[in-house]
Design an enzyme around this catalytic site. Sequence first.
Site, PDB file in Angstrom:
ATOM      1  N   HIS A  60      33.293  -0.737 -46.927  1.00  0.00           N
ATOM      2  CA  HIS A  60      33.601  -1.285 -45.456  1.00  0.00           C
ATOM      3  C   HIS A  60      34.874  -2.015 -45.086  1.00  0.00           C
ATOM      4  O   HIS A  60      35.439  -1.627 -44.086  1.00  0.00           O
ATOM      5  CB  HIS A  60      32.421  -1.660 -45.005  1.00  0.00           C
ATOM      6  CG  HIS A  60      32.209  -2.532 -43.560  1.00  0.00           C
ATOM      7  ND1 HIS A  60      31.682  -1.448 -42.489  1.00  0.00           N
ATOM      8  CD2 HIS A  60      32.918  -3.448 -42.979  1.00  0.00           C
ATOM      9  CE1 HIS A  60      31.818  -2.217 -41.262  1.00  0.00           C
ATOM     10  NE2 HIS A  60      32.597  -3.354 -41.702  1.00  0.00           N
ATOM     11  N   GLU A  61      35.024  -2.757 -45.899  1.00  0.00           N
ATOM     12  CA  GLU A  61      36.278  -3.607 -45.763  1.00  0.00           C
ATOM     13  C   GLU A  61      37.816  -2.630 -46.072  1.00  0.00           C
ATOM     14  O   GLU A  61      38.553  -2.961 -45.430  1.00  0.00           O
ATOM     15  CB  GLU A  61      36.204  -4.727 -47.085  1.00  0.00           C
ATOM     16  CG  GLU A  61      35.327  -5.796 -46.688  1.00  0.00           C
ATOM     17  CD  GLU A  61      35.982  -6.536 -45.647  1.00  0.00           C
ATOM     18  OE1 GLU A  61      36.756  -6.366 -44.844  1.00  0.00           O
ATOM     19  OE2 GLU A  61      34.979  -7.484 -45.051  1.00  0.00           O
ATOM     20  N   HIS A 114      38.392  -0.964 -42.951  1.00  0.00           N
ATOM     21  CA  HIS A 114      38.971  -1.699 -42.065  1.00  0.00           C
ATOM     22  C   HIS A 114      40.240  -1.551 -42.230  1.00  0.00           C
ATOM     23  O   HIS A 114      41.306  -1.594 -41.345  1.00  0.00           O
ATOM     24  CB  HIS A 114      38.565  -3.110 -41.900  1.00  0.00           C
ATOM     25  CG  HIS A 114      37.313  -3.455 -41.174  1.00  0.00           C
ATOM     26  ND1 HIS A 114      37.137  -3.035 -39.748  1.00  0.00           N
ATOM     27  CD2 HIS A 114      36.151  -3.825 -41.448  1.00  0.00           C
ATOM     28  CE1 HIS A 114      36.096  -3.308 -39.469  1.00  0.00           C
ATOM     29  NE2 HIS A 114      35.395  -3.944 -40.410  1.00  0.00           N
ATOM     30  N   GLU A 148      34.135  -1.802 -35.749  1.00  0.00           N
ATOM     31  CA  GLU A 148      32.875  -1.915 -36.611  1.00  0.00           C
ATOM     32  C   GLU A 148      32.361  -0.454 -36.841  1.00  0.00           C
ATOM     33  O   GLU A 148      32.072  -0.196 -37.914  1.00  0.00           O
ATOM     34  CB  GLU A 148      31.899  -2.821 -36.141  1.00  0.00           C
ATOM     35  CG  GLU A 148      32.254  -4.336 -36.493  1.00  0.00           C
ATOM     36  CD  GLU A 148      32.644  -4.626 -38.024  1.00  0.00           C
ATOM     37  OE1 GLU A 148      31.944  -4.211 -38.668  1.00  0.00           O
ATOM     38  OE2 GLU A 148      33.555  -5.427 -38.101  1.00  0.00           O
TER      39      GLU A 148
HETATM   40 ZN   LIG Z   1      33.373  -4.943 -40.412  1.00  0.00          ZN
END
Ligand SMILES: [Zn+2]
Length: 151
Positions: free
Chosen positions: A21-22, A25, A83
């Site tokens: 997830h990071e 981003h 997100e």
């Molecule tokens: Zn996030």
Amino acid sequence: MYTGILPITQDENGLAVVMAHEIAHAVAKHGSERMSQGLVQQLGGQALGAALSTNSATTQQVALQAFGVGSQLGLLRYGRNQESEADRLGLIFMAMAGYNPDGAVGFWQRMAARDNGASPPEFLSTHPSNETRINDIQSLLPEARKYYKAR
Ligand SMILES: [Zn+2]
């Protein structure tokens, strides 16, 4: 936030949820205003490449690297669209790296159930969890599963 997230990740697969997830981003340049270009490249290439390895020492290094960046990004609060994109890409990245993307549902459910009384690690404070996100992730799983091959 080096160890605070571990009770929620529970295992290596859960850790992969956070890392992917990071990384998503970073690859999508969501934090580009606060991140150097070099850092983005480092994450997009080196960390992801290392994540493909099954070597646990390497996995640990990547985790530390992702967490370090995560704490930098912790200065930001991402928008809902960012997100959603990070959730989608993250599921695909972790699946490509050999981690079962289905584990993301349990991770975010544990996030939702966390004790709000404790002082939250950086990732928790910048990543609100909710039913919408869990539902969205469940609808994204069929796509991510196409990239998943158990190691
Ligand atoms: Zn996030």
